[in-house]
Design a protein around this motif. Sequence first.
Motif, short mmCIF file in Angstrom:
data_model
loop_
_atom_site.label_atom_id
_atom_site.label_comp_id
_atom_site.label_asym_id
_atom_site.label_seq_id
_atom_site.Cartn_x
_atom_site.Cartn_y
_atom_site.Cartn_z
N GLU A 248 1.10 -1.01 0.36
CA GLU A 248 0.22 -0.42 0.18
C GLU A 248 0.49 1.11 0.20
N ILE A 249 1.75 1.17 0.96
CA ILE A 249 2.82 2.15 0.60
C ILE A 249 3.45 2.53 -0.65
N TYR A 250 3.39 0.75 -1.53
CA TYR A 250 4.57 1.79 -2.05
C TYR A 250 3.51 1.69 -3.78
N ALA A 251 2.73 1.76 -3.14
CA ALA A 251 0.83 2.42 -4.26
C ALA A 251 0.72 3.50 -4.39
N VAL A 260 8.49 7.07 1.22
CA VAL A 260 7.73 6.67 2.10
C VAL A 260 8.08 6.09 3.81
N SER A 261 9.21 6.93 4.37
CA SER A 261 9.54 7.02 5.59
C SER A 261 8.31 7.81 5.99
N SER A 262 8.57 8.80 5.33
CA SER A 262 7.24 9.80 5.66
C SER A 262 5.88 9.23 6.61
N ILE A 263 5.38 8.50 5.21
CA ILE A 263 4.28 7.47 5.89
C ILE A 263 4.65 6.78 6.73
N CYS A 264 5.34 6.25 7.01
CA CYS A 264 6.01 5.10 8.61
C CYS A 264 6.20 6.52 9.22
N LYS A 265 6.51 7.25 8.91
CA LYS A 265 7.13 8.33 10.36
C LYS A 265 5.76 8.69 11.22
N ARG A 266 5.21 9.36 10.10
CA ARG A 266 3.45 9.69 10.80
C ARG A 266 2.73 8.96 11.31
N ILE A 267 2.92 7.54 10.84
CA ILE A 267 2.31 6.64 11.50
C ILE A 267 2.44 5.90 12.81
N PRO A 280 -1.72 0.18 17.58
CA PRO A 280 -0.85 0.50 16.66
C PRO A 280 -1.83 -0.52 15.21
N GLN A 281 -2.18 -1.96 16.04
CA GLN A 281 -2.30 -2.16 15.21
C GLN A 281 -3.52 -1.85 14.04
N ILE A 282 -4.22 -0.98 14.47
CA ILE A 282 -5.48 -0.41 13.61
C ILE A 282 -4.92 0.72 12.62
N ALA A 283 -3.67 1.51 12.99
CA ALA A 283 -2.61 1.96 12.49
C ALA A 283 -2.18 1.98 11.17
N TRP A 284 -1.68 0.42 11.52
CA TRP A 284 -0.66 0.11 10.63
C TRP A 284 -1.23 -0.72 9.56
N THR A 285 -2.26 0.41 8.55
CA THR A 285 -3.41 -0.84 7.47
C THR A 285 -2.88 -0.48 7.02
N LYS A 286 -3.93 -0.01 5.91
CA LYS A 286 -3.98 0.20 4.46
C LYS A 286 -4.57 1.47 4.84
N ASP A 287 -5.66 1.41 5.61
CA ASP A 287 -6.52 2.28 5.97
C ASP A 287 -5.90 3.96 6.71
N GLY A 288 -4.58 3.01 7.56
CA GLY A 288 -3.72 3.50 8.39
C GLY A 288 -2.94 4.71 7.28
N VAL A 289 -2.20 3.65 5.85
CA VAL A 289 -1.65 4.42 5.42
C VAL A 289 -2.53 5.60 4.34
N ALA A 290 -3.75 5.93 4.09
CA ALA A 290 -4.54 6.45 3.61
C ALA A 290 -4.58 7.64 4.64
N GLU A 291 -4.74 7.55 5.72
CA GLU A 291 -4.62 8.75 7.05
C GLU A 291 -3.37 8.86 6.43
N ALA A 292 -2.76 8.82 6.79
CA ALA A 292 -1.46 9.63 6.92
C ALA A 292 -0.96 10.03 5.68
N VAL A 293 -1.39 9.44 4.18
CA VAL A 293 -1.66 10.29 3.47
C VAL A 293 -2.29 11.02 3.39
N LYS A 294 -3.52 11.09 3.59
CA LYS A 294 -3.88 12.40 3.69
C LYS A 294 -3.41 13.83 5.07
N ARG A 295 -2.74 13.17 5.83
CA ARG A 295 -2.20 14.80 6.83
C ARG A 295 -1.03 14.81 6.02
N MET A 296 -0.05 14.23 4.99
CA MET A 296 0.98 14.84 4.35
C MET A 296 0.20 15.36 3.60
#
Length: 372
Positions: A248-251, A260-267, A280-296
Amino acid sequence: MRRRFNVTGVCNPQRHYMVRLDDRLKEIKENYVDEGSYFVINKGRQYGKTTTLAALETYLEDNYLVLSLDFQQIEMAKFADDVLFSQTFAKKLSRAFQFAKAEDKDRLLQVLHDFMKENAEGGLSELFECLSELCGISLRPVVLMIDEVDSASNNQVFVDFLAQLRGYYLKRDKMPIFHSVILAGVYSIKNLKLKLRAESQHQYNSPWNIAAEFEIEMRFSSSQIAAMLTEYEADHHTGMNTGLVAEEIYAYTSGYPVLVSSICKRIDETLCGTEGFETPQIAWTKDGVAEAVKRMLKVSTPLFESMVKQLDSYTELRAIIESIIYQGMKIPFSPDEKAVSMGVMFGFLTEKNGQVAIANRIFEMYLMNYLM
């Protein structure tokens, strides 16, 4: 000390979660350095160039004398003439010896010190005579690394410096010189556009046609991202599906290192524990990646600021990006097209099925919002 995801400066595996560079370093050493190549690593901002050079310096030090410089640490005034530059270069090189691994370090340093003392008015010719002597008596082949080399590219002294390197490279069977030279920066220096006369007049120079093409992939693959997340998971036990999250991060990023690092750091540092992502289990998911991107996308970052600056400076590049995003135009990919080449150099554009495309989904989302 707790390891973190890093988005500023050099990454260190002891302090940061990062993609392992062993395969990349091995490939650079065997295909370029061992072959005695002179080459340039041209990649966009925050693409891992400095981190790669720092790791490569350590990787090579058992076989080579590696001297590493950063031209960003040399003031523009030092490029005013070749005498001033030569003295400054020699001083910077002598400091680089402090971090170099060499049995004959003191003897080589003396050669530099003699040059600075006896050739106070010596220019590039005298400097390269000194460097040739140094390389000739060194017990190990000498590798020169220069980071942020494009910060000095718009002046004649730098072109003359490259020309000297080229001249010695072509005659290195007769005149000793660096075994390999590695330059890194965003802008290509193979063809330099110089303001040599009036502000409105420019001249192109090609002093670096000896450079080997650098063809090693520096983007992160989904499997490399997964390996990095596996290290994180071993420390934090979140229960994430590392392969799924990595894909998902790669997508979103297409492997652009700082994204890549920015998404991981934000999560890791800001998303976990917030509403909807309480664990953390909820955050490290596809939804968590999408939310991290939205905030970035809501925050100004050095990478986004650089992107805006380049679009304001290069109207042809901006026009191509607008036509792709708003009009859905299919533009054949041609690296000889100036605006396309510029976009690829900055990391904004890429080739996809023979067409020009935005390099990744995050850039596409940001550019759409910005251009609106």
